[in-house]
Design a protein around this motif. Structure first.
Motif, PDB file in Angstrom:
ATOM      1  N   GLN A   5     -60.738 -21.362 -59.980  1.00 17.34           N
ATOM      2  CA  GLN A   5     -61.380 -21.297 -58.643  1.00 17.34           C
ATOM      3  C   GLN A   5     -60.555 -21.066 -57.202  1.00 17.34           C
ATOM      4  OE1 GLN A   5     -64.759 -20.902 -58.279  1.00 17.34           O
ATOM      5  NE2 GLN A   5     -64.439 -20.816 -56.029  1.00 17.34           N
ATOM      6  N   ALA A   6     -59.381 -21.749 -57.631  1.00 22.42           N
ATOM      7  CA  ALA A   6     -58.276 -21.447 -56.496  1.00 22.42           C
ATOM      8  C   ALA A   6     -58.042 -19.960 -56.257  1.00 22.42           C
ATOM      9  CB  ALA A   6     -57.179 -22.121 -56.849  1.00 22.42           C
ATOM     10  N   GLN A   7     -57.759 -19.223 -57.368  1.00 22.08           N
ATOM     11  CA  GLN A   7     -57.512 -18.015 -57.268  1.00 22.08           C
ATOM     12  C   GLN A   7     -58.670 -17.029 -56.695  1.00 22.08           C
ATOM     13  OE1 GLN A   7     -55.940 -16.075 -60.959  1.00 22.08           O
ATOM     14  NE2 GLN A   7     -55.829 -18.258 -61.779  1.00 22.08           N
ATOM     15  N   VAL A   8     -60.046 -17.496 -57.187  1.00 19.44           N
ATOM     16  CA  VAL A   8     -61.104 -16.782 -56.307  1.00 19.44           C
ATOM     17  C   VAL A   8     -61.261 -16.986 -55.073  1.00 19.44           C
ATOM     18  CG1 VAL A   8     -63.730 -17.094 -56.233  1.00 19.44           C
ATOM     19  CG2 VAL A   8     -62.467 -17.020 -58.827  1.00 19.44           C
ATOM     20  N   LEU A   9     -60.952 -18.268 -54.617  1.00 16.91           N
ATOM     21  CA  LEU A   9     -60.992 -18.511 -53.006  1.00 16.91           C
ATOM     22  C   LEU A   9     -59.941 -17.629 -52.308  1.00 16.91           C
ATOM     23  CD1 LEU A   9     -61.179 -22.524 -53.151  1.00 16.91           C
ATOM     24  CD2 LEU A   9     -62.993 -20.810 -52.372  1.00 16.91           C
ATOM     25  N   ALA A  10     -58.456 -17.451 -52.989  1.00 15.97           N
ATOM     26  CA  ALA A  10     -57.599 -16.526 -52.225  1.00 15.97           C
ATOM     27  C   ALA A  10     -58.061 -15.348 -52.141  1.00 15.97           C
ATOM     28  CB  ALA A  10     -56.315 -16.602 -53.123  1.00 15.97           C
ATOM     29  N   ILE A  11     -58.790 -14.533 -53.057  1.00 16.95           N
ATOM     30  CA  ILE A  11     -59.196 -13.349 -53.321  1.00 16.95           C
ATOM     31  C   ILE A  11     -60.414 -13.117 -52.124  1.00 16.95           C
ATOM     32  CG2 ILE A  11     -60.505 -11.404 -54.645  1.00 16.95           C
ATOM     33  CD1 ILE A  11     -58.855 -12.575 -56.743  1.00 16.95           C
ATOM     34  N   GLN A  12     -61.340 -14.179 -52.122  1.00 16.11           N
ATOM     35  CA  GLN A  12     -62.479 -14.118 -51.218  1.00 16.11           C
ATOM     36  C   GLN A  12     -61.970 -14.320 -49.768  1.00 16.11           C
ATOM     37  OE1 GLN A  12     -64.742 -17.645 -52.548  1.00 16.11           O
ATOM     38  NE2 GLN A  12     -66.263 -16.330 -53.553  1.00 16.11           N
ATOM     39  N   LYS A  13     -61.031 -15.279 -49.488  1.00 15.44           N
ATOM     40  CA  LYS A  13     -60.368 -15.047 -47.872  1.00 15.44           C
ATOM     41  C   LYS A  13     -59.824 -13.850 -47.655  1.00 15.44           C
ATOM     42  CE  LYS A  13     -59.726 -20.192 -48.279  1.00 15.44           C
ATOM     43  NZ  LYS A  13     -58.656 -21.366 -48.335  1.00 15.44           N
ATOM     44  N   ALA A  14     -59.057 -13.330 -48.529  1.00 18.06           N
ATOM     45  CA  ALA A  14     -58.303 -11.998 -48.162  1.00 18.06           C
ATOM     46  C   ALA A  14     -59.609 -10.854 -47.700  1.00 18.06           C
ATOM     47  CB  ALA A  14     -57.488 -11.834 -49.139  1.00 18.06           C
ATOM     48  N   ARG A  15     -60.404 -10.957 -48.663  1.00 18.19           N
ATOM     49  CA  ARG A  15     -61.397  -9.870 -48.688  1.00 18.19           C
ATOM     50  C   ARG A  15     -62.344  -9.794 -47.433  1.00 18.19           C
ATOM     51  NH1 ARG A  15     -64.743  -8.336 -54.266  1.00 18.19           N
ATOM     52  NH2 ARG A  15     -62.636  -7.622 -54.719  1.00 18.19           N
ATOM     53  N   TYR A  16     -62.602 -11.253 -47.092  1.00 17.27           N
ATOM     54  CA  TYR A  16     -63.876 -11.218 -46.148  1.00 17.27           C
ATOM     55  C   TYR A  16     -63.210 -11.838 -44.912  1.00 17.27           C
ATOM     56  CZ  TYR A  16     -66.585 -10.929 -50.509  1.00 17.27           C
ATOM     57  OH  TYR A  16     -67.111 -10.430 -51.452  1.00 17.27           O
ATOM     58  N   GLY A  17     -61.937 -11.528 -44.530  1.00 18.57           N
ATOM     59  CA  GLY A  17     -61.232 -12.064 -43.449  1.00 18.57           C
ATOM     60  C   GLY A  17     -61.513 -13.492 -42.940  1.00 18.57           C
ATOM     61  N   PHE A  18     -61.064 -14.374 -44.014  1.00 18.35           N
ATOM     62  CA  PHE A  18     -60.988 -15.734 -43.623  1.00 18.35           C
ATOM     63  C   PHE A  18     -59.835 -15.930 -42.878  1.00 18.35           C
ATOM     64  CE2 PHE A  18     -59.973 -20.198 -44.729  1.00 18.35           C
ATOM     65  CZ  PHE A  18     -61.140 -20.767 -44.351  1.00 18.35           C
ATOM     66  N   GLU A  19     -59.599 -16.595 -41.565  1.00 19.79           N
ATOM     67  CA  GLU A  19     -58.589 -17.026 -40.935  1.00 19.79           C
ATOM     68  C   GLU A  19     -58.732 -18.342 -40.540  1.00 19.79           C
ATOM     69  OE1 GLU A  19     -57.656 -14.329 -37.742  1.00 19.79           O
ATOM     70  OE2 GLU A  19     -57.579 -12.774 -39.110  1.00 19.79           O
ATOM     71  N   GLU A  20     -57.801 -19.496 -41.081  1.00 22.53           N
ATOM     72  CA  GLU A  20     -58.012 -20.871 -40.689  1.00 22.53           C
ATOM     73  C   GLU A  20     -57.105 -21.023 -39.353  1.00 22.53           C
ATOM     74  OE1 GLU A  20     -55.868 -24.198 -43.039  1.00 22.53           O
ATOM     75  OE2 GLU A  20     -57.738 -24.111 -44.039  1.00 22.53           O
ATOM     76  N   ASN A  21     -57.730 -22.360 -38.689  1.00 24.26           N
ATOM     77  CA  ASN A  21     -57.101 -22.677 -37.510  1.00 24.26           C
ATOM     78  C   ASN A  21     -56.149 -23.807 -37.880  1.00 24.26           C
ATOM     79  OD1 ASN A  21     -56.110 -23.849 -35.181  1.00 24.26           O
ATOM     80  ND2 ASN A  21     -58.107 -23.534 -33.988  1.00 24.26           N
ATOM     81  N   GLU A  22     -55.209 -23.646 -38.199  1.00 27.41           N
ATOM     82  CA  GLU A  22     -54.169 -24.689 -39.159  1.00 27.41           C
ATOM     83  C   GLU A  22     -53.836 -25.753 -38.222  1.00 27.41           C
ATOM     84  OE1 GLU A  22     -50.845 -22.936 -40.624  1.00 27.41           O
ATOM     85  OE2 GLU A  22     -51.818 -21.329 -41.931  1.00 27.41           O
ATOM     86  N   ALA A  23     -53.590 -25.876 -36.999  1.00 29.49           N
ATOM     87  CA  ALA A  23     -53.325 -26.797 -36.272  1.00 29.49           C
ATOM     88  C   ALA A  23     -54.803 -28.024 -36.184  1.00 29.49           C
ATOM     89  CB  ALA A  23     -53.041 -26.421 -34.792  1.00 29.49           C
ATOM     90  N   ILE A  24     -55.702 -27.275 -36.053  1.00 28.94           N
ATOM     91  CA  ILE A  24     -56.978 -28.103 -35.984  1.00 28.94           C
ATOM     92  C   ILE A  24     -57.088 -28.818 -37.060  1.00 28.94           C
ATOM     93  CG2 ILE A  24     -59.585 -28.105 -35.662  1.00 28.94           C
ATOM     94  CD1 ILE A  24     -57.859 -28.002 -32.670  1.00 28.94           C
ATOM     95  N   VAL A  25     -57.248 -28.027 -38.082  1.00 29.92           N
ATOM     96  CA  VAL A  25     -57.582 -28.660 -39.439  1.00 29.92           C
ATOM     97  C   VAL A  25     -56.553 -29.604 -40.063  1.00 29.92           C
ATOM     98  CG1 VAL A  25     -57.576 -27.908 -42.041  1.00 29.92           C
ATOM     99  CG2 VAL A  25     -58.796 -26.428 -40.212  1.00 29.92           C
ATOM    100  N   ASP A  26     -55.163 -29.697 -39.650  1.00 29.73           N
ATOM    101  CA  ASP A  26     -54.446 -30.386 -40.020  1.00 29.73           C
ATOM    102  C   ASP A  26     -54.639 -31.663 -39.169  1.00 29.73           C
ATOM    103  OD1 ASP A  26     -53.018 -28.640 -41.584  1.00 29.73           O
ATOM    104  OD2 ASP A  26     -51.315 -28.116 -40.456  1.00 29.73           O
TER     105      ASP A  26
END
Length: 662
Positions: A367-388
């Motif tokens: 699943q981790a590999q799946v998530l990585a591909i999904q994030k790249a394919r569908y333009g997933f961008e995380e707000n790292e500061a808020i999430v942290d």
């Protein structure tokens, strides 16, 4: 596909058509017809024709007659779907739940994970070269288990493991401790299994143990397991056997003894060099699914049958070898080996293994590999500061405190990530949490678990929408199941249940079609087939001076059939003469006679004859209901054709015919 869905689609296509999916994929997406003003595409028709090819063999094409017949069936199908939609059946809660359930299983083969699991496929196939026999003891968690509860269960598992290592019998301990319901019957012995037949953590542990070794507690979704491997063997592949079954009636205290005696007599009979297996099966086996075909069962491999039957089958080594009687929960069996073959090649098994892995808990490994591909394919961008920031504040806190903590931090409107250009905030996460009742079983901090679950669900949703919009095969498959469920629902309401429950309609239909429900000439008779010629003279002496009566039948059964179940086979009552091979050859003017038909000896006692005539309704209720349902179906179609005019695009029809025959 469930039996319910199969029933629905059998209504649609009765002709096996020659083309498969590749023909559909090449077809033009034209409007084939309109049903009540609603367009129906050519590709849907061609796709469903391709689905009808269950043989998997090539063919030169489909005739015009077959094409037109299938088009008529397709029109009837679309009329019913149109009516179901007009009635709002697709808006019912029952439909939505069922369709959503199907979607979950249908989409699996199309997902990204399908392209990155080759390593798991190869590992599974490698393990399939062996079979493992193991016993286990299961320790389950109490509902809503806390960390302390889990620790108590773990300590109990470790204690029992120590008892086993100190010489304790795992099967005896399974009876005492195991919370697996099957342990009461099998004492924890799971028999032989191979890869993909157990949940992944259990499989991993079992395949990493040598014979005689005991595992540490193994955590699965069921709880903790202590596993002891009893044996490891090369995979024997597949086996095909035929069998004879004598059933045991649990409600009859004498049935066990009678079945044991009967199977013993059958086994003795089989040892005779002149015995023909198929005749014995036909005459004595109580398995209706196989008794008329020599007792032949489909091919099976280890782990596919109940252990007692399976072990007996795989212990046979020579083609034609017959086993002694084997007791299972179904009764007593005698098995004959028909054929054996080794495990299939990886290429032949690849699709099956992939399907199993996609539905198995081991899919979480990739699943981790799946998530990585999904994030790249569908333009997933995380707000790292808020999430942290949320991670550091919430990971050690329960889900119930998230709302208050996020409000205290002033981060309710903070953007966590963007997906396909849309922003998702802490408020959106809280809404998701409020709607989520099931606590995920996962390791890690509380925030991480729920954040990953939330973002993962959105990524999965994005992938599913992408599939529906851009993968035509998947979209057509969804439509097939969508319409199939609607078809079943409409037929159930308007035809099947109505025909079954409408007693007045049944009787009226019966009276209007009485010519179809007629008895042929009948005679009260006892027809005895002699199977053991050594017992014939006793039966002849008993029957030849008798007149037919129900009392005679009961006396014959008690005196001859019960003591000698392999000697005679009989039929008695008011029988149709033409439908009974012996009666059809008999002299109906003789009360008793003996004759030979197709090499079989029959003893016949005749009584009063009854001339051909109409059946009573109660005598033919089943066929009447069946015919009445068929009549209702025809009436439904006729009414729908009036309600929803059908206009066929002849040009698109011809293009479809050409495409199918390319």
């Amino acid at each position: 596909m469930t039996l319910r869905m199969v029933s629905a689609f059998l209504i649609l296509f009765t002709i096996i058509c020659p083309q498969a999916w590749d023909t559909y994929a090449q077809a033009q997406d034209a409007t084939l017809m309109t049903v009540g003003g609603k367009d129906v595409s050519s590709d849907e028709f061609i796709y469903l024709l391709g689905k009808g090819n269950s043989t998997g063999t090539a063919s030169s094409g489909v005739s015009r007659e077959e094409f037109d017949e299938n088009l008529d069936l397709f029109i009837n199908y679309k009329l019913k779907v149109r009516e179901a939609e007009a009635l709002g059946l697709d808006e019912s809660q029952e439909f939505k739940l069922e369709f959503d359930s199907f979607k979950e299983s249908l989409k699996a083969p199309f997902l990204i994970k399908n392209t990155i699991e080759d390593g798991e496929l190869r590992k599974a196939y490698s393990r399939m070269q062996e079979v493992v026999r193991a016993s286990h003891i299961l320790f389950q968690f109490p509902p809503n288990a806390s960390a302390d509860d889990s620790l108590i269960v773990l300590k109990m598992a470790l204690k029992v493991k120590q008892e086993i290592q100190n010489g304790g019998d795992i099967n005896a301990l399974a009876l005492e401790y195991s919370e697996d319901p099957s342990a009461k019957v099998n004492k924890g012995d799971l028999g032989y299994f191979t890869a993909l037949q157990m949940v992944q953590p259990f499989e991993d542990a079992a395949f990493n143990l040598q014979a005689g070794q005991v595992s540490d507690p193994v955590l699965t979704s069921f709880g903790y397991h202590i596993i002891r491997v009893q044996d490891r063997q090369p995979n024997p592949g597949q086996v095909q056997v035929s069998h004879i079954l004598v059933r045991v009636d649990e409600n009859n205290p004498n049935s066990e003894d009678q079945a044991r005696r009967k199977i013993s007599d059958i086994y003795t009979e089989i040892q005779k060099p002149t015995t023909i297996w198929e005749d014995i099966v036909k005459n004595y086996s109580e398995d209706p699914a196989t008794s008329q075909k020599g007792g032949l069962l489909p091919w099976f491999s280890v782990g596919n049958m109940i252990p007692e039957f399976e072990m007996a089958a795989f212990s046979l080594t020579e083609i034609g070898e017959v086993s002694p009687p084997v007791k299972t929960r179904y009764g007593y069996h005698i098995l004959r080996l028909e054929e054996k073959k080794p495990i299939d090649s990886f290429e032949d098994m690849e699709d099956m293994i992939r399907s199993r892995i996609l539905k198995d808990s081991r899919s979480t490994m990739i699943q981790a590999q799946v998530l990585a591909i999904q994030k790249a394919r569908y333009g997933f961008e995380e707000n790292e500061a808020i999430v942290d920031q949320l991670r550091s504040n919430l990971n050690t806190k329960p889900k119930s405190s998230f709302l208050g903590e996020i409000d205290r931090l002033g981060l309710e409107d903070a953007v966590l990530f963007t997906l396909q250009g849309k922003s998702y905030t802490s408020k959106d996460l809280l809404t998701y949490l409020a709607d989520s009742e099931v606590v995920p079983r996962a390791r890690g901090g509380t925030f991480d678990i729920w954040y990953d679950r939330y973002s993962g669900s959105l990524l999965a949703e994005a992938e599913e929408k992408d599939l529906e919009a851009n993968n035509k095969e998947y979209s057509m498959l969804l439509k097939e199941y969508h319409d199939g469920i609607l078809l079943f629902s409409l037929m159930n309401e308007e035809v099947w249940q109505k025909g079954l429950l409408d007693s007045l309609g049944q009787k009226s239909f019966f009276e209007q079609n009485i010519a179809n429900y007629q008895w042929k000439d009948r005679v009260n008779s006892l027809v005895v087939q002699v199977l053991d010629s050594s017992k014939k003279d006793q039966a002849v002496a008993f029957l030849k001076d008798k007149s037919y009566s129900p009392a005679l039948v009961e006396e014959f059964e008690a005196s001859f059939q019960v003591p000698n179940p392999l000697a005679f086979k009989f039929n008695a009552g008011l029988l149709e003469i033409a439908e009974n091979a012996a009666l059809a050859k008999a002299d109906l003017n003789q009360k008793y006679q003996e004759l030979t038909v197709d090499g079989q000896t029959y003893l016949i006692v005749l009584g009063e004859k009854v001339a051909a005539g109409p059946k009573d309704f109660d005598e033919t209720r089943g066929p009447v209901i069946r015919d009445y349902q068929e009549y209702l179906d025809q009436q439904l179609i006729a009414n729908l054709k009036q309600k929803y005019p059908v206009k066929v695009n002849n040009s698109a029809k011809e293009e479809a015919f050409v495409a199918i025959n390319q």
